[in-house]
Write a protein that holds these residues in place. Structure first.
Motif, PDB file in Angstrom:
ATOM      1  N   GLU A   1       0.818  -1.225   0.000  1.00  0.00           N
ATOM      2  CA  GLU A   1       0.000   0.000   0.000  1.00  0.00           C
ATOM      3  C   GLU A   1       0.845   1.265   0.000  1.00  0.00           C
ATOM      4  O   GLU A   1       0.414   2.314   0.477  1.00  0.00           O
ATOM      5  CB  GLU A   1      -0.975  -0.007   1.178  1.00  0.00           C
ATOM      6  N   GLN A   2       2.027   1.154  -0.581  1.00  0.00           N
ATOM      7  CA  GLN A   2       2.884   2.329  -0.775  1.00  0.00           C
ATOM      8  C   GLN A   2       2.736   2.767  -2.240  1.00  0.00           C
ATOM      9  O   GLN A   2       3.618   2.565  -3.067  1.00  0.00           O
ATOM     10  CB  GLN A   2       4.335   1.994  -0.428  1.00  0.00           C
ATOM     11  N   TYR A   3       1.589   3.385  -2.542  1.00  0.00           N
ATOM     12  CA  TYR A   3       1.220   3.621  -3.929  1.00  0.00           C
ATOM     13  C   TYR A   3       2.087   4.681  -4.593  1.00  0.00           C
ATOM     14  O   TYR A   3       2.390   4.569  -5.790  1.00  0.00           O
ATOM     15  CB  TYR A   3      -0.260   4.011  -4.005  1.00  0.00           C
TER      16      TYR A   3
ATOM     17  N   LEU B   1      -2.375   0.870 -10.778  1.00  0.00           N
ATOM     18  CA  LEU B   1      -1.807   2.035 -10.101  1.00  0.00           C
ATOM     19  C   LEU B   1      -2.558   3.314 -10.442  1.00  0.00           C
ATOM     20  O   LEU B   1      -2.798   4.167  -9.566  1.00  0.00           O
ATOM     21  CB  LEU B   1      -0.325   2.176 -10.474  1.00  0.00           C
ATOM     22  N   LEU B   2      -2.924   3.471 -11.701  1.00  0.00           N
ATOM     23  CA  LEU B   2      -3.621   4.695 -12.113  1.00  0.00           C
ATOM     24  C   LEU B   2      -4.990   4.821 -11.449  1.00  0.00           C
ATOM     25  O   LEU B   2      -5.494   5.938 -11.267  1.00  0.00           O
ATOM     26  CB  LEU B   2      -3.759   4.726 -13.633  1.00  0.00           C
TER      27      LEU B   2
ATOM     28  N   HIS C   1       0.731  14.554  -9.912  1.00  0.00           N
ATOM     29  CA  HIS C   1       1.881  14.546 -10.811  1.00  0.00           C
ATOM     30  C   HIS C   1       2.501  13.154 -10.972  1.00  0.00           C
ATOM     31  O   HIS C   1       3.048  12.833 -12.016  1.00  0.00           O
ATOM     32  CB  HIS C   1       2.943  15.538 -10.309  1.00  0.00           C
ATOM     33  N   LEU C   2       2.414  12.309  -9.943  1.00  0.00           N
ATOM     34  CA  LEU C   2       2.984  10.972 -10.077  1.00  0.00           C
ATOM     35  C   LEU C   2       2.206  10.145 -11.094  1.00  0.00           C
ATOM     36  O   LEU C   2       2.789   9.396 -11.888  1.00  0.00           O
ATOM     37  CB  LEU C   2       2.994  10.265  -8.722  1.00  0.00           C
ATOM     38  N   ALA C   3       0.869  10.299 -11.092  1.00  0.00           N
ATOM     39  CA  ALA C   3       0.046   9.609 -12.077  1.00  0.00           C
ATOM     40  C   ALA C   3       0.353  10.115 -13.479  1.00  0.00           C
ATOM     41  O   ALA C   3       0.427   9.338 -14.441  1.00  0.00           O
ATOM     42  CB  ALA C   3      -1.437   9.783 -11.755  1.00  0.00           C
TER      43      ALA C   3
ATOM     44  N   GLU D   1       2.822   9.401 -18.844  1.00  0.00           N
ATOM     45  CA  GLU D   1       3.777   9.859 -19.862  1.00  0.00           C
ATOM     46  C   GLU D   1       4.832   8.785 -20.152  1.00  0.00           C
ATOM     47  O   GLU D   1       5.199   8.554 -21.311  1.00  0.00           O
ATOM     48  CB  GLU D   1       4.453  11.151 -19.406  1.00  0.00           C
ATOM     49  N   ALA D   2       5.324   8.119 -19.083  1.00  0.00           N
ATOM     50  CA  ALA D   2       6.319   7.060 -19.264  1.00  0.00           C
ATOM     51  C   ALA D   2       5.719   5.890 -20.037  1.00  0.00           C
ATOM     52  O   ALA D   2       6.375   5.286 -20.901  1.00  0.00           O
ATOM     53  CB  ALA D   2       6.850   6.592 -17.908  1.00  0.00           C
ATOM     54  N   GLU D   3       4.439   5.566 -19.754  1.00  0.00           N
ATOM     55  CA  GLU D   3       3.764   4.480 -20.465  1.00  0.00           C
ATOM     56  C   GLU D   3       3.621   4.814 -21.943  1.00  0.00           C
ATOM     57  O   GLU D   3       3.923   3.976 -22.822  1.00  0.00           O
ATOM     58  CB  GLU D   3       2.382   4.233 -19.857  1.00  0.00           C
ATOM     59  N   ALA D   4       3.172   6.033 -22.241  1.00  0.00           N
ATOM     60  CA  ALA D   4       2.993   6.433 -23.640  1.00  0.00           C
ATOM     61  C   ALA D   4       4.315   6.443 -24.386  1.00  0.00           C
ATOM     62  O   ALA D   4       4.421   5.960 -25.528  1.00  0.00           O
ATOM     63  CB  ALA D   4       2.335   7.809 -23.702  1.00  0.00           C
TER      64      ALA D   4
END
Length: 609
Positions: free
Chosen positions: A535-537, A571-572, A578-580, A585-588
């Motif tokens: 649970e350390q998202y 996760l999303l 900003h982390l989401a 952005e990293a996924e795209a």
């Protein structure tokens, strides 16, 4: 001859480990290949310099040992540190090919050996075959040794075929599958080699039938007298400069007896007949069938190490490299990985295969009494061989008894014939003891794959076999401190957000699953999942973002791509801000990145959530 084949086995072993190796120094593929080429030239210059400077004070046999050891070191650096083989794998096949790596590596090895023998033969003081040119002498050695690499290449390409077509080849059990596949291919391959390899060697070495005449007729009479069938009594020109004979083949249709021209020229007809009786003795006592059985023990020993003991060491070394990037560990890791395998092969040849080989030679010598050939003829033949090879009567041999030892045995047997029966009985008991040990070891090797078989599982459990839990426990214990240090390093350097007391254990556990320390992006992917479970998202999103940036998504297997998508979506749903956004952005960016030029990683990274 035996020593050359042993070194070839050690070189092939270093090549065989190449596809398992990962690059320990970050280099562009093209630059790694160029650096590997420069390193190869450097090693060639070293071999030439050794020959020129030391050939008058060091024997050619000792120089050959130096050259082979240096070439083994080169291949460990070339494959294990630079991973230069990835540069030519990608354009041709697009994935890891043990066959392609083996083929190119053997070309490099034999080219280096050609240069070694060429420069060795140039010195007239050590020239062993003056009637050959330097090029001819070097080519003679390559022609002798190269055919022994043929079965290995066939095994390598067959292993590729199994590896690329079987669903068991990828995922957490792939290393186990690889070990079992290697054993199966070895069993099948050995059967084919026993039958067809003698014919192939006879052709590759350019052997031709012994000239008809009194000697040929005398040898044929001995064959008739002993009911020995063969495909031909051959002249062995490739070893023209030595006094030697050999038998190849277990069936009459593919069985050849070969004599070097020098042996025929320097021994009398009766002495050559005695040598043939020795070779027939090998056939009569089925040594050509027993030798593969002895060699299979080495395959089993290597398989046991690879299955149970190699993973902890390899995991430890991989984590060392991750913790101390660009350090001496990057150079030493491939060497430490190779050394246990090489030690097993060397010790097995020296202390298992060697003693059996010596006893088989003695048993073949003793057949002279059964063949009704005067033992004095074989004694004279051995004495002449000792004289023509430089009075080597007292020289020990790891695969044959010394000449004086063999002569003494024949003289004792002549005085006391009961020793012959006693010797045969003791050797038979020794071989059956070996078979019992080998079968028990084979059970240990295949036991992990028998646990789910009906009726077999109780037997396996009652014998305490069939589990890899011990290997996993050893790995966890030996790498615990390293995993703690790596977890702390990642926590500090990546500035992970969340509860440190929960983040550090999750990071530490992330280095244990399959591929975590060897596949780029795997440790980050596992860390993201363990952090998610804790649970350390926020920290999980940070690690998943890093996983997308590290792993080449379009070069990964479909299973890995699917698991990446699952974890990212999970996760999303938990994240905002900003982390989401960074994760999206990293996924795209990862999905739009071009495929890597390195061979495709087919392994499937596990889904843990």
């Amino acid at each position: 001859m035996f020593t050359n084949v042993l070194f070839l086995c050690l070189v092939l072993l270093s090549v065989n480990l190449a596809p398992q190796a990962s690059q320990t120094i970050s280099l562009a593929p093209g630059f790694a290949l160029a650096l590997g080429g420069a390193l190869y030239i450097l090693f060639l210059l070293l071999i030439v310099a050794q020959n020129l400077l030391l050939r008058k004070i060091v024997s050619s046999e000792r120089l050959a040992i130096f050259a082979n050891l240096e070439l083994i070191l080169f291949f460990l650096l070339y494959h294990g540190v630079l991973a230069a083989q990835t540069s030519y794998e990608a354009p041709f096949v697009g994935y890891s090919s043990q066959g392609l790596v083996s083929l190119i590596s053997l070309i490099l090895y034999f080219a280096a050996l050609f240069l070694f023998h060429f420069t060795t033969h140039q010195d007239p003081h050590v020239r062993k075959a003056p009637h050959y040119s330097d090029e001819g002498y070097a080519w003679l050695h390559i022609r002798f040794l190269a055919p022994f690499a043929g079965p290995f290449l066939l095994f390598a390409f067959a292993f590729d075929l199994f590896h690329w077509t079987s669903p068991l080849a990828f995922g957490p059990g792939s290393q186990v599958y690889a070990a079992v596949t290697a054993v199966i291919l070895s069993l099948v391959g050995l059967s084919l080699i026993i039958l067809l390899f003698p014919w192939f060697l006879n052709k590759a070495w350019g052997c031709f039938p012994l000239r008809k005449g009194p000697l040929f007729e005398r040898l044929e009479r001995l064959c008739d007298r002993t009911a020995f069938t063969h495909a031909g009594l051959m002249t062995w020109p490739i070893l023209r400069h030595s006094l030697n004979a050999a038998i190849l083949g277990v069936t009459g249709r593919f069985r050849y007896v070969m004599f070097t021209p020098r042996l025929i020229e320097n021994l009398t007809e009766q002495e050559v007949e005695a040598v043939l009786a020795h070779e027939i003795g090998h056939s009569r006592h089925h040594h050509l069938l027993l030798y593969p059985c002895i060699l299979m023990g080495m395959v089993i020993a290597v398989g046991l190490y690879a299955l149970y003991f190699a993973p902890p060491l390899e995991e430890y070394l991989s984590l060392r490299v991750m913790l101390h990037e660009d350090s001496i560990w990057s150079l030493m890791a491939p060497i430490f990985t190779y050394l246990p395998y090489a030690l097993i092969v060397f010790l097995y040849f020296r202390y298992v295969f060697g003693p059996f080989s010596r006893r088989f030679e003695r048993q073949a010598d003793l057949f002279i009494f059964e063949a009704n050939v005067p033992p004095d003829a074989l004694i004279r033949a051995l004495d002449k061989i000792g004289i023509f090879t430089g009075y080597t009567h007292h020289k020990p041999s790891w695969h044959h008894y010394g000449i004086n030892e063999r002569i003494d045995c024949l003289q004792r047997a002549r005085l006391s014939p009961t020793l012959i029966a006693s010797y045969h009985k003791n050797l038979k008991n020794l071989f059956f003891s070996y078979i019992a040990i080998a079968l028990a070891a084979l059970m240990w090797l295949i036991a992990p794959f028998m646990e789910g078989m009906p009726g077999v599982q109780p037997l396996v459990q009652s014998m305490g076999m069939g589990t890899l839990d011990l290997t996993e426990k050893i790995t966890a214990a030996t790498t615990k401190q390293l995993r703690e240090e790596l977890a702390k390093k990642w926590y500090d350097e990546l500035h992970l957000i969340g509860d440190e007391n929960k983040i550090l254990p999750a990071l530490e556990e992330a280095f244990l699953p399959f591929g975590a320390s060897t596949i780029a992006g795997a440790a980050e992917f596992y860390a993201a999942q363990y952090l998610y479970k804790a649970e350390q998202y926020e920290a999980s999103a940070q690690m998943m973002t890093l996983a997308w940036q590290t792993l080449n998504y379009n070069s990964a297997s479909p299973g890995t791509q699917k698991n990446f998508d699952i974890v990212t979506k999970a996760l999303l749903k938990k994240m905002q801000g900003h982390l989401a956004k960074q994760l999206q952005e990293a996924e795209a960016k990862g999905k739009n990145a071009p495929k890597s030029q390195a061979p495709q990683t087919e392994a499937i990274l596990e889904l843990l959530i």
